[in-house]
Each structure stands twice: as C-alpha cells, then as structure tokens.
Design a protein around this motif. Sequence first.
Motif, mmCIF file in Angstrom:
data_model
loop_
_atom_site.group_PDB
_atom_site.id
_atom_site.type_symbol
_atom_site.label_atom_id
_atom_site.label_comp_id
_atom_site.label_asym_id
_atom_site.label_seq_id
_atom_site.Cartn_x
_atom_site.Cartn_y
_atom_site.Cartn_z
ATOM 1 N N MET A 95 0.750 -1.270 -0.243
ATOM 2 C CA MET A 95 0.285 -0.089 -0.131
ATOM 3 C C MET A 95 1.042 1.027 -0.482
ATOM 4 N N SER A 96 1.925 1.209 0.114
ATOM 5 C CA SER A 96 2.977 2.204 0.494
ATOM 6 C C SER A 96 3.625 2.514 -1.004
ATOM 7 N N ARG A 97 3.698 1.811 -1.908
ATOM 8 C CA ARG A 97 4.409 1.949 -2.793
ATOM 9 C C ARG A 97 3.369 2.722 -3.764
ATOM 10 N N PRO A 98 2.506 2.702 -4.727
ATOM 11 C CA PRO A 98 2.000 3.756 -5.118
ATOM 12 C C PRO A 98 1.490 5.431 -5.687
ATOM 13 N N THR A 99 2.036 5.700 -6.057
ATOM 14 C CA THR A 99 1.956 7.462 -6.455
ATOM 15 C C THR A 99 0.633 8.017 -6.688
ATOM 16 N N SER A 100 -0.020 7.221 -7.658
ATOM 17 C CA SER A 100 -1.316 7.655 -7.561
ATOM 18 C C SER A 100 -2.661 7.012 -7.293
ATOM 19 N N PHE A 101 -2.839 6.072 -7.697
ATOM 20 C CA PHE A 101 -3.381 4.293 -7.270
ATOM 21 C C PHE A 101 -3.699 3.598 -6.648
ATOM 22 N N LEU A 102 -4.350 3.843 -5.603
ATOM 23 C CA LEU A 102 -4.505 2.449 -5.120
ATOM 24 C C LEU A 102 -5.639 1.837 -5.031
ATOM 25 N N CYS A 103 -5.446 0.229 -5.479
ATOM 26 C CA CYS A 103 -7.224 -0.587 -4.635
ATOM 27 C C CYS A 103 -6.936 -1.582 -4.797
ATOM 28 N N LEU A 104 -7.595 -1.697 -3.356
ATOM 29 C CA LEU A 104 -8.158 -2.977 -2.804
ATOM 30 C C LEU A 104 -9.129 -3.534 -3.574
ATOM 31 N N ALA A 105 -8.794 -5.135 -3.772
ATOM 32 C CA ALA A 105 -9.719 -6.349 -3.547
ATOM 33 C C ALA A 105 -9.756 -6.426 -2.719
#
Length: 91
Positions: free
Chosen positions: A56-66
């Motif tokens: 969860m700490s890697r994306p710079t613009s978009f995080l999606c949890l499924a």
Amino acid sequence: MKGETHLATLVLESLGHPSRRFDLEEALPVLAGLKVRDPKMSESILSQFRNLYVGMSRPTSFLCLAVNQTRVSADCIAALQGKGWVLETLA
C-alpha cells in the motif's frame, strides 16, 4: 524492490498461512480507525500487516484494494468513506 514506487497498485486479499485469516479483513478496521492493532497479534498476522504496508505504500497515484464484500462490515465501509476512501462494488 525496496524503495521502488509505482504509478498504481492493486492489492488482492490473501489468506494467511498458518493463521487461516484474510489479511484485508483484519486490516481494514484498523485502517478505518475502528480498532487499534492488537499488540499481541500473532506473528503470522503481523507478517500479513507488514506485507500490506509494503504493497500500500508503493503507489504514487492510485491504490486499489480488492476484497470480498462479505468480509467488510457496514461500519467499516462508512468509516473508510468518512476518511475519503472511494468504495466500488463490482458484480
């Protein structure tokens, strides 16, 4: 890789071994502020929390949890939305 970032990340819930518990089901109430992380949680669940943090700490613009919606309570959904999360239900 350590320190690497991505534009977007998709995190899929996983079943921990040997805990036999779903990582996002355990983590979402903590992220929503409904409960605090149990300082005595098992090492296997703590390991799942660490892996989630990295993902969860890697994306710079978009995080999606499924996550399977049956494992997310209505209170948790409301709390996450109150924190600005956008939740979508897919059929």
